[in-house]
Write a protein that holds these residues in place. Structure first.
Motif, PDB file in Angstrom:
ATOM      1  N   LYS A 137       0.607  -1.202  -0.056  1.00  0.00           N
ATOM      2  CA  LYS A 137       0.104  -0.024  -0.067  1.00  0.00           C
ATOM      3  C   LYS A 137       0.802   1.149  -0.094  1.00  0.00           C
ATOM      4  CE  LYS A 137      -0.611   0.588   5.110  1.00  0.00           C
ATOM      5  NZ  LYS A 137      -1.751   0.660   6.272  1.00  0.00           N
ATOM      6  N   GLY A 138       2.176   1.177   0.469  1.00  0.00           N
ATOM      7  CA  GLY A 138       3.014   2.425   0.484  1.00  0.00           C
ATOM      8  C   GLY A 138       4.237   2.069  -0.456  1.00  0.00           C
ATOM      9  N   TRP A 139       5.511   2.240   0.171  1.00  0.00           N
ATOM     10  CA  TRP A 139       6.750   1.999  -0.493  1.00  0.00           C
ATOM     11  C   TRP A 139       7.483   0.767   0.174  1.00  0.00           C
ATOM     12  CZ3 TRP A 139       5.800   6.145   2.906  1.00  0.00           C
ATOM     13  CH2 TRP A 139       6.732   5.963   3.647  1.00  0.00           C
ATOM     14  N   ILE A 140       8.177   0.248  -0.690  1.00  0.00           N
ATOM     15  CA  ILE A 140       9.175  -0.643  -0.174  1.00  0.00           C
ATOM     16  C   ILE A 140       9.910  -0.472   1.182  1.00  0.00           C
ATOM     17  CG2 ILE A 140      10.766  -2.655  -0.685  1.00  0.00           C
ATOM     18  CD1 ILE A 140       7.965  -3.299  -1.635  1.00  0.00           C
ATOM     19  N   GLY A 141       9.884  -0.948   2.046  1.00  0.00           N
ATOM     20  CA  GLY A 141      10.832  -0.552   3.286  1.00  0.00           C
ATOM     21  C   GLY A 141      10.189   0.563   4.276  1.00  0.00           C
ATOM     22  N   GLY A 142       9.014   0.794   3.774  1.00  0.00           N
ATOM     23  CA  GLY A 142       8.104   1.818   4.774  1.00  0.00           C
ATOM     24  C   GLY A 142       7.507   1.411   6.042  1.00  0.00           C
ATOM     25  N   GLY A 143       7.435   0.131   6.147  1.00  0.00           N
ATOM     26  CA  GLY A 143       6.656  -0.463   7.302  1.00  0.00           C
ATOM     27  C   GLY A 143       7.424  -0.971   8.586  1.00  0.00           C
ATOM     28  N   ASN A 144       7.179  -2.076   8.886  1.00  0.00           N
ATOM     29  CA  ASN A 144       7.669  -2.528  10.208  1.00  0.00           C
ATOM     30  C   ASN A 144       9.311  -3.026   9.890  1.00  0.00           C
ATOM     31  OD1 ASN A 144       5.683  -1.928  11.917  1.00  0.00           O
ATOM     32  ND2 ASN A 144       5.146  -3.922  12.208  1.00  0.00           N
ATOM     33  N   VAL A 145       9.500  -3.423   8.750  1.00  0.00           N
ATOM     34  CA  VAL A 145      10.734  -3.900   8.125  1.00  0.00           C
ATOM     35  C   VAL A 145      11.794  -2.941   8.256  1.00  0.00           C
ATOM     36  CG1 VAL A 145      10.608  -3.468   5.730  1.00  0.00           C
ATOM     37  CG2 VAL A 145      12.044  -5.423   6.435  1.00  0.00           C
ATOM     38  N   GLY A 146      11.269  -1.637   8.070  1.00  0.00           N
ATOM     39  CA  GLY A 146      12.178  -0.562   8.291  1.00  0.00           C
ATOM     40  C   GLY A 146      12.263   0.204   9.763  1.00  0.00           C
ATOM     41  N   ARG A 147      11.402  -0.493  10.580  1.00  0.00           N
ATOM     42  CA  ARG A 147      11.004   0.049  11.826  1.00  0.00           C
ATOM     43  C   ARG A 147      11.157  -0.567  13.103  1.00  0.00           C
ATOM     44  NH1 ARG A 147       7.705   4.606  11.955  1.00  0.00           N
ATOM     45  NH2 ARG A 147       7.161   5.681   9.947  1.00  0.00           N
TER      46      ARG A 147
END
Length: 416
Positions: free
Chosen positions: A64-74
């Motif tokens: 729904k957003g961009w690659i790496g913008g969810g929990n995997v980058g947080r």
């Protein structure tokens, strides 16, 4: 495009004009054999293994957003295989083994650093519990070493050993554990999946499922309807929202978990250290910043932000463990939305709707589980049978009383 030392030298000598985009940005097709909802680490890893290991094609990942913008980058980048129970330890040991070969598998530098994970204990009872955990780890093929206070002092002499309330009596050392660059994991899996023909569709939010006669036919998205033979959902903290579109209510709650990074410091931490008398864990990044976190904020939310009481609690734990950080300045903080299951362990299973599969409920274990989660979810999608190491991660364990209560805190997700 293959990465190598020779390629790096050649590009450096020719002005770096030969690098290409890491993955394509295709338009969605009208239908796919497999649609993975969620372009985080687990979704991308699933697509990678589904294409590379199980030789499947016509696969799409919808984000729904961009690659790496969810929990995997947080997250706080920690990887480990130091679980206790049979339902968990084989799975996380598989994940650690996949981490150890990840960079060769993906041809991508994910900065896997097995610098060790040291869990401190502060009482005789805690020592005995860690001894039991270490024995379970060894029996399941992992590594464990019980350190006394002198052994800990050799590893980290700067800790507060003489704290009157929480004296450090030793630690359980897991030397194969460590850290990995979180966003590089997303980029590496995305690049490899793309190289194997997977369509990665960004800015494509799933808004519904098309279901007829109890079989999923495809997904409604912000970019139109996409047909699918099978649909796998791996959306972490958004699990409840997405699965509600299929009429499902999950045994999962969404909570925010904060993480923090300090200003850059000279190298001080040898690896990952966890405080046994409070929920505080810390490592040091290659840039020098201390990366640390603690408890969930404890309330249900879908917002990627936290509140100040948890900041205070986490910093108090850090000060009790390491008074030397008292004058260190906090550089930044963030929040990730955690999908907390009722027993603290994940769910990877078929749903009651034919062709619809679910992967979620990761609690604190999501990032470290990324490779194994992708591998076993791909196995489930490809074969319709659970992987041997994930056979316990079923929906019906709550109905049958077969919970995997790793931390012994029962059905109170904020305590996991």
């Amino acid at each position: 495009m293959t990465y190598s030392g020779f390629r790096l030298i050649r590009e450096a000598l020719t002005g770096h004009g030969g690098w290409k985009p890491v993955w394509r940005n295709p338009e969605p097709q009208s239908a796919y054999d497999f649609v993975i909802v969620g372009g985080g680490g687990h979704g991308l890893a699933t697509a990678h293994y589904l294409a590379k290991v199980y030789k499947k094609s016509r696969i799409a990942v919808l984000e729904k957003g961009w690659i790496g913008g969810g929990n995997v980058g947080r997250n706080t980048t920690i990887i480990r295989s130091n679980y206790l129970l049979p339902g968990n330890e084989p799975f996380y040991e598989l994940s650690l083994q996949l981490w150890e070969g990840l960079e060769q598998d993906l041809n991508y530098n994910a900065m896997v650093s097995q610098r060790g994970v040291m869990n401190l204990f502060h009482s005789d009872a805690q020592r005995d519990a860690f001894r039991r955990r270490g024995n379970s780890m060894i029996l399941h093929g992992s590594d464990a070493e019980l350190l006394d206070a002198d052994g800990v002092r050799r590893e980290a002499p700067f800790l507060n050993f003489d704290n009157a309330r929480f004296p450090i009596k030793g630690a359980l050392m897991h030397r194969r554990g460590g850290t990995v660059r979180h966003d590089a994991v997303a980029w590496g899996y995305a690049r490899s999946a793309d190289r194997h023909g997977v369509d990665i569709i960004q800015n494509c939010e799933v808004t519904g499922f098309r279901i007829e006669q109890n079989r999923v036919l495809g997904v409604e998205t912000s970019r139109g309807y996409i047909g699918a033979g099978k649909v796998g959902v791996a959306v972490a903290g958004s699990s409840g929202k997405v699965m509600s579109h299929a009429g499902m209510r999950l045994p999962i709650e969404s909570h925010v978990l904060q993480a923090f990074v300090s200003e850059g410091l000279k190298p001080v931490l040898p690896g990952v250290i966890t405080f046994g008398a409070g929920h505080f864990y810390v490592s040091q990044s290659d840039k020098g910043g201390l990366v640390f976190g603690g408890d969930l904020d404890g309330y249900n939310t879908y917002a990627q932000r936290g509140n100040l009481p948890v900041v205070e609690d986490v910093c108090e734990g850090g000060m009790a463990l390491m008074p030397i950080i008292g004058r260190t300045r906090l550089l930044r903080m963030w929040g990730g939305v955690m999908d907390m299951s009722m027993d603290g362990s994940p769910i990877i299973d078929r749903t009651g709707i034919e062709g619809l599969y679910f992967n979620g409920g990761w609690c604190y274990g999501g990032f470290k589980a990324t490779p194994a989660s992708g591998m076993v979810f791909a196995h489930l999608l490809a074969t319709d049978a659970p992987h041997d190491t994930a056979a316990a991660y079923r929906f019906d364990r709550f109905e049958k009383g077969l919970m995997i209560d790793e931390k012994g805190v029962g059905a109170q997700p904020n305590l996991h």
